[in-house]
Write a protein that holds these residues in place. Sequence first.
Motif, PDB file in Angstrom:
ATOM      1  N   THR A 240      46.700 104.062   6.354  1.00  0.00           N
ATOM      2  CA  THR A 240      47.355 105.346   5.994  1.00  0.00           C
ATOM      3  C   THR A 240      47.395 106.116   4.574  1.00  0.00           C
ATOM      4  OG1 THR A 240      49.431 104.387   7.137  1.00  0.00           O
ATOM      5  CG2 THR A 240      49.760 105.994   5.543  1.00  0.00           C
ATOM      6  N   GLU A 241      46.688 105.153   3.737  1.00  0.00           N
ATOM      7  CA  GLU A 241      46.365 105.692   2.402  1.00  0.00           C
ATOM      8  C   GLU A 241      45.191 106.114   2.772  1.00  0.00           C
ATOM      9  OE1 GLU A 241      47.945 105.901  -0.496  1.00  0.00           O
ATOM     10  OE2 GLU A 241      49.796 105.140   0.592  1.00  0.00           O
ATOM     11  N   ALA A 242      44.160 106.007   3.232  1.00  0.00           N
ATOM     12  CA  ALA A 242      42.878 106.499   3.421  1.00  0.00           C
ATOM     13  C   ALA A 242      42.951 107.999   4.145  1.00  0.00           C
ATOM     14  CB  ALA A 242      41.939 105.429   4.065  1.00  0.00           C
ATOM     15  N   LEU A 243      43.975 107.823   5.247  1.00  0.00           N
ATOM     16  CA  LEU A 243      44.087 108.884   6.184  1.00  0.00           C
ATOM     17  C   LEU A 243      44.876 110.231   5.098  1.00  0.00           C
ATOM     18  CD1 LEU A 243      45.750 108.074   9.432  1.00  0.00           C
ATOM     19  CD2 LEU A 243      43.593 109.328   9.006  1.00  0.00           C
ATOM     20  N   LYS A 244      45.667 109.659   4.162  1.00  0.00           N
ATOM     21  CA  LYS A 244      46.026 110.635   3.119  1.00  0.00           C
ATOM     22  C   LYS A 244      44.866 111.395   2.546  1.00  0.00           C
ATOM     23  CE  LYS A 244      50.334 108.374   2.119  1.00  0.00           C
ATOM     24  NZ  LYS A 244      51.281 107.866   0.852  1.00  0.00           N
ATOM     25  N   ARG A 245      43.989 110.538   2.193  1.00  0.00           N
ATOM     26  CA  ARG A 245      42.892 111.304   1.521  1.00  0.00           C
ATOM     27  C   ARG A 245      41.735 112.041   2.107  1.00  0.00           C
ATOM     28  NH1 ARG A 245      43.033 106.204  -0.873  1.00  0.00           N
ATOM     29  NH2 ARG A 245      41.510 105.185   0.338  1.00  0.00           N
ATOM     30  N   GLU A 246      41.933 111.770   3.693  1.00  0.00           N
ATOM     31  CA  GLU A 246      40.899 112.534   4.592  1.00  0.00           C
ATOM     32  C   GLU A 246      41.931 113.649   4.895  1.00  0.00           C
ATOM     33  OE1 GLU A 246      37.848 111.895   5.577  1.00  0.00           O
ATOM     34  OE2 GLU A 246      38.067 110.208   4.176  1.00  0.00           O
ATOM     35  N   ILE A 247      43.157 113.739   4.996  1.00  0.00           N
ATOM     36  CA  ILE A 247      43.787 114.957   5.259  1.00  0.00           C
ATOM     37  C   ILE A 247      43.651 115.742   3.920  1.00  0.00           C
ATOM     38  CG2 ILE A 247      46.184 115.775   5.393  1.00  0.00           C
ATOM     39  CD1 ILE A 247      46.810 113.135   6.686  1.00  0.00           C
TER      40      ILE A 247
ATOM     41  N   ALA B 152      40.618 111.164  11.728  1.00  0.00           N
ATOM     42  CA  ALA B 152      40.882 109.983  12.087  1.00  0.00           C
ATOM     43  C   ALA B 152      39.722 108.967  11.247  1.00  0.00           C
ATOM     44  CB  ALA B 152      40.585 109.619  13.668  1.00  0.00           C
ATOM     45  N   LEU B 153      40.286 107.627  11.385  1.00  0.00           N
ATOM     46  CA  LEU B 153      39.354 106.504  10.861  1.00  0.00           C
ATOM     47  C   LEU B 153      39.252 105.604  11.807  1.00  0.00           C
ATOM     48  CD1 LEU B 153      41.387 106.254   7.349  1.00  0.00           C
ATOM     49  CD2 LEU B 153      39.011 107.112   7.637  1.00  0.00           C
ATOM     50  N   ASN B 154      37.664 104.946  11.936  1.00  0.00           N
ATOM     51  CA  ASN B 154      37.650 103.905  12.598  1.00  0.00           C
ATOM     52  C   ASN B 154      37.818 102.487  11.953  1.00  0.00           C
ATOM     53  OD1 ASN B 154      35.180 103.410  11.039  1.00  0.00           O
ATOM     54  ND2 ASN B 154      34.028 104.877  12.307  1.00  0.00           N
ATOM     55  N   ALA B 155      37.682 101.465  12.713  1.00  0.00           N
ATOM     56  CA  ALA B 155      37.880 100.107  12.303  1.00  0.00           C
ATOM     57  C   ALA B 155      37.145  99.668  10.962  1.00  0.00           C
ATOM     58  CB  ALA B 155      37.969  99.145  13.117  1.00  0.00           C
ATOM     59  N   THR B 156      35.907 100.046  10.933  1.00  0.00           N
ATOM     60  CA  THR B 156      34.804  99.994   9.994  1.00  0.00           C
ATOM     61  C   THR B 156      35.383 100.518   8.705  1.00  0.00           C
ATOM     62  OG1 THR B 156      33.113  99.728  11.548  1.00  0.00           O
ATOM     63  CG2 THR B 156      32.405 100.307   9.297  1.00  0.00           C
ATOM     64  N   GLN B 157      35.890 101.978   8.977  1.00  0.00           N
ATOM     65  CA  GLN B 157      36.218 102.648   7.430  1.00  0.00           C
ATOM     66  C   GLN B 157      37.313 102.158   6.956  1.00  0.00           C
ATOM     67  OE1 GLN B 157      36.198 106.271   9.775  1.00  0.00           O
ATOM     68  NE2 GLN B 157      35.260 107.225   8.234  1.00  0.00           N
ATOM     69  N   VAL B 158      38.306 101.465   7.686  1.00  0.00           N
ATOM     70  CA  VAL B 158      39.444 100.718   7.320  1.00  0.00           C
ATOM     71  C   VAL B 158      39.024  99.411   6.594  1.00  0.00           C
ATOM     72  CG1 VAL B 158      41.499  99.751   8.016  1.00  0.00           C
ATOM     73  CG2 VAL B 158      41.030 101.795   8.826  1.00  0.00           C
ATOM     74  N   LEU B 159      38.239  98.762   7.131  1.00  0.00           N
ATOM     75  CA  LEU B 159      37.748  97.689   6.483  1.00  0.00           C
ATOM     76  C   LEU B 159      37.049  97.967   5.402  1.00  0.00           C
ATOM     77  CD1 LEU B 159      37.384  94.589   6.676  1.00  0.00           C
ATOM     78  CD2 LEU B 159      35.285  94.893   8.002  1.00  0.00           C
ATOM     79  N   GLN B 160      36.329  98.734   5.230  1.00  0.00           N
ATOM     80  CA  GLN B 160      35.426  99.125   3.942  1.00  0.00           C
ATOM     81  C   GLN B 160      36.758  99.562   2.802  1.00  0.00           C
ATOM     82  OE1 GLN B 160      32.982 102.044   5.303  1.00  0.00           O
ATOM     83  NE2 GLN B 160      31.272 100.944   5.773  1.00  0.00           N
ATOM     84  N   ALA B 161      37.569 100.077   3.372  1.00  0.00           N
ATOM     85  CA  ALA B 161      38.387 100.589   2.173  1.00  0.00           C
ATOM     86  C   ALA B 161      39.216  99.485   1.820  1.00  0.00           C
ATOM     87  CB  ALA B 161      39.642 101.703   2.813  1.00  0.00           C
ATOM     88  N   ARG B 162      39.423  98.551   2.745  1.00  0.00           N
ATOM     89  CA  ARG B 162      40.451  97.300   2.317  1.00  0.00           C
ATOM     90  C   ARG B 162      39.404  96.334   1.131  1.00  0.00           C
ATOM     91  NH1 ARG B 162      43.876  93.003   5.781  1.00  0.00           N
ATOM     92  NH2 ARG B 162      44.245  91.511   4.119  1.00  0.00           N
TER      93      ARG B 162
END
Length: 239
Positions: free
Chosen positions: A156-163, A113-123
């Motif tokens: 979604t793209e970051a989740l792919k990498r985590e998967i 899973a990803l939290n909001a901070t991780q999504v923001l960093q990726a963006r």
Amino acid sequence: MSRTSRSVPVDSAHRRRRSAARTRVAAVGLVLVTGFALAGCSDSKAGAAATVGGDRIEISTLNAKVDKLEQAFTRNNLSLAGTSAQLEANQAELVQLISRRVVDEAARRNHVALNATQVLQARRALEARLGSPEALQVRLLQTGVLPGEVDEFVRTEALKREIAKARGIQLDSAEAQAQLNGYLSDVASSMKITVNPRYGAWDSAKLSTTPATYSWLAAGTQPAAPGLVEVPPGAESGT
């Protein structure tokens, strides 16, 4: 005067007949349009563009997304004109909606899973790579991602990498990407995904839809098969 008075009812009756004829024509047109809109719904309940693991993606939801996409294209001086382009947009947006659900299910199965901070960093990493937040929005808009859905795309793209990490896949080559897509295809195959034939047919192997064909479109103007929305080149290292 008597002749004039006799002619008035005749004219009124004629107008009423013409009005009734126009009403019948309009009613027939409405039936034809409605018939096209609901045609081929045997695999999905009327009103559903697709079902994914029992969850419905409503036609109204899909139509609203395409309307917003057209408005965003207009604001950015991009083109989304013509029947074929509209059909392609519908299919591409539906593929995005389905693919996000597939990735979410794959993430759940692999306990990532990803939290909001991780999504923001990726963006922020993507924005820096492309030069600005606006550049990222325009780049993604050209692939059908609405400005208000950039975070969802990034997640979604970051989740792919985590998967991929959870499954021991190093995304450093085309072969590794194909391996991840193969796993996501297996997940999709297990989710009982059906698509309203109006939008084509779901192909789990390609994580996409095969294009629908319409007899009333000229040859060479049928919609193309929508592809996966991929992260911009070089952005894999953003997280």
